[in-house]
Design an enzyme around this catalytic site. Structure first.
Site, PDB file in Angstrom:
ATOM      1  NE  ARG A 153      -0.426  -0.359   2.118  1.00 41.47           N
ATOM      2  CZ  ARG A 153      -1.069  -0.217   0.968  1.00 41.47           C
ATOM      3  NH1 ARG A 153      -0.378  -0.020  -0.149  1.00 41.47           N
ATOM      4  NH2 ARG A 153      -2.383  -0.255   0.911  1.00 41.47           N
ATOM      5  CE  LYS A 177      -0.968  -3.896   3.236  1.00 40.63           C
ATOM      6  NZ  LYS A 177      -1.938  -3.841   4.352  1.00 40.63           N
ATOM      7  CG  HIS A 249       1.450   3.303   9.799  1.00 40.69           C
ATOM      8  ND1 HIS A 249       1.318   2.868   8.492  1.00 40.69           N
ATOM      9  CD2 HIS A 249       0.223   3.152  10.371  1.00 40.69           C
ATOM     10  CE1 HIS A 249       0.066   2.467   8.285  1.00 40.69           C
ATOM     11  NE2 HIS A 249      -0.616   2.632   9.410  1.00 40.69           N
ATOM     12  NE  ARG A 252      -0.314   4.003   4.502  1.00 37.90           N
ATOM     13  CZ  ARG A 252      -0.720   3.806   3.245  1.00 37.90           C
ATOM     14  NH1 ARG A 252      -0.042   4.375   2.253  1.00 37.90           N
ATOM     15  NH2 ARG A 252      -1.782   3.074   2.969  1.00 37.90           N
ATOM     16  CG  HIS A 275      -6.535   2.688   1.895  1.00 33.16           C
ATOM     17  ND1 HIS A 275      -6.925   3.765   2.668  1.00 33.16           N
ATOM     18  CD2 HIS A 275      -5.408   2.194   2.476  1.00 33.16           C
ATOM     19  CE1 HIS A 275      -6.073   3.923   3.666  1.00 33.16           C
ATOM     20  NE2 HIS A 275      -5.149   2.989   3.571  1.00 33.16           N
ATOM     21  CE1 TYR A 284      -5.394   8.928   8.063  1.00 28.33           C
ATOM     22  CE2 TYR A 284      -6.259   7.507   6.340  1.00 28.33           C
ATOM     23  CZ  TYR A 284      -5.257   7.852   7.216  1.00 28.33           C
ATOM     24  OH  TYR A 284      -4.105   7.103   7.240  1.00 28.33           O
TER      25      TYR A 284
END
Length: 306
Positions: A153, A177, A249, A252, A275, A284
């Site tokens: 990220r 995150k 992004h 990414r 994730h 994806y």
């Protein structure tokens, strides 16, 4: 038919919430469309009236985004009436908007990525630059090689501590995150670009001692996301690419899509991207679908049958 309560609502939006002229016009159009369908003062509409309106929108082929926007306008309107004591209930409270389809991520093809990386590489080799400009060019190349090699990220990338770089390490740990840590790979090309950048950084007395890998004079002490995005768009323009279509992004997304296109497992990509839920990574799957279709078309014995 005049709708006095709508006028009161729009006045409130303008005065209390500072809504722009365009926003007010959008509310007026959306509420007006419901009024035309309802055929009376919409202040007295029931939950079933609103539900029937949404059903008619679906029947005429209105986009889910249009239905969601109009329901949102109605929710705001009826919440206003309820708060002002002009209604004893909110007819939209039990209603849920239509689900918007998740758009496919914007992805750069491999040729475009190669062109961008090559432009950054040549810019870092240019002659006659000042030491500060050379350092910026080397930094941009290192940022791009690292981003495309890891799929970080942008907030993770620009805030990397310098301690992640170790001379013999082929991977490093990043905290993403929710404080979750994951291991990300470091390709030989990315390591080489980082080494060249760090050599130039070490010659900078002011920034060479920073604890950050990409130090800057910002309040955070490191390169900001906005500054990186701005520099990336400038590089894209110099490469003859559409700068509006390129962002950190998007790179990414390219990392993930290109891995899948070359046979990577979805779970592995989930881990690399950080994730928490594989459902997030499943945006994806269109890449997997294309690869599997191509696999059947090229390898199945009956694929050429007429």
């Amino acid at each position: 038919m005049a709708q006095p309560d709508v006028a009161l609502f729009l006045d409130m939006m303008a005065v209390e919430r500072g809504a722009s002229a365009n926003t007010l016009a959008a509310y007026r159009r959306d509420l007006g469309d419901f009024a035309d369908d309802f055929g009376g003062s919409i202040s007295g509409a029931s939950t079933e009236d609103v539900r029937a309106y949404l059903a008619r929108l679906e029947a005429v082929g209105a986009k889910s985004s249009t239905a969601a926007r109009r329901l949102s306008a109605l929710k705001q309107f009826f919440q206003f009436l309820y708060a002002e004591g002009l209604r004893d209930d909110d007819p939209c409270e039990p209603l849920r908007g239509p689900k918007k389809p998740k758009p496919l991520p914007k992805v750069m093809d491999e040729t475009t990525v190669d062109r961008l990386l090559e432009t950054a590489k040549q810019a870092a080799k240019a002659e006659g630059m000042t030491s500060s400009k050379r350092q910026r060019a080397l930094r941009m190349r290192a940022l791009l090689e690292l981003l495309y090699a890891t799929g970080l990220r942008v907030s993770e990338l620009v805030g990397l501590p310098r301690s992640v770089v170790k001379s013999r390490s082929e991977a490093f740990v990043v905290r993403g995150k929710g404080g979750r840590e994951r291991l990300v790979p470091l390709t030989p090309i990315a390591k080489s670009a980082l080494a060249a950048y760090l050599e130039a950084l070490d010659g900078d007395e002011r920034r060479g001692r920073s604890p950050f890998l990409f130090p800057a004079g910002s309040a955070e002490g490191h390169l900001t996301r906005q500054a990186f995005a701005r520099d990336l768009k400038a590089l894209a323009s110099s490469a003859g690419l559409d700068a509006k279509a390129i962002s950190p992004h998007v790179l990414r997304h390219a990392f993930a899509s290109h891995l899948l296109a070359h046979g990577a497992d979805l779970r592995a990509v989930q881990s690399l991207l950080g994730h928490k839920d594989i459902a997030t990574t499943q945006i994806y799957t269109h890449v997997l679908d294309e690869r599997l279709h191509g696999l059947v078309s090229s390898c199945h014995p009956l694929s050429d049958a007429s």
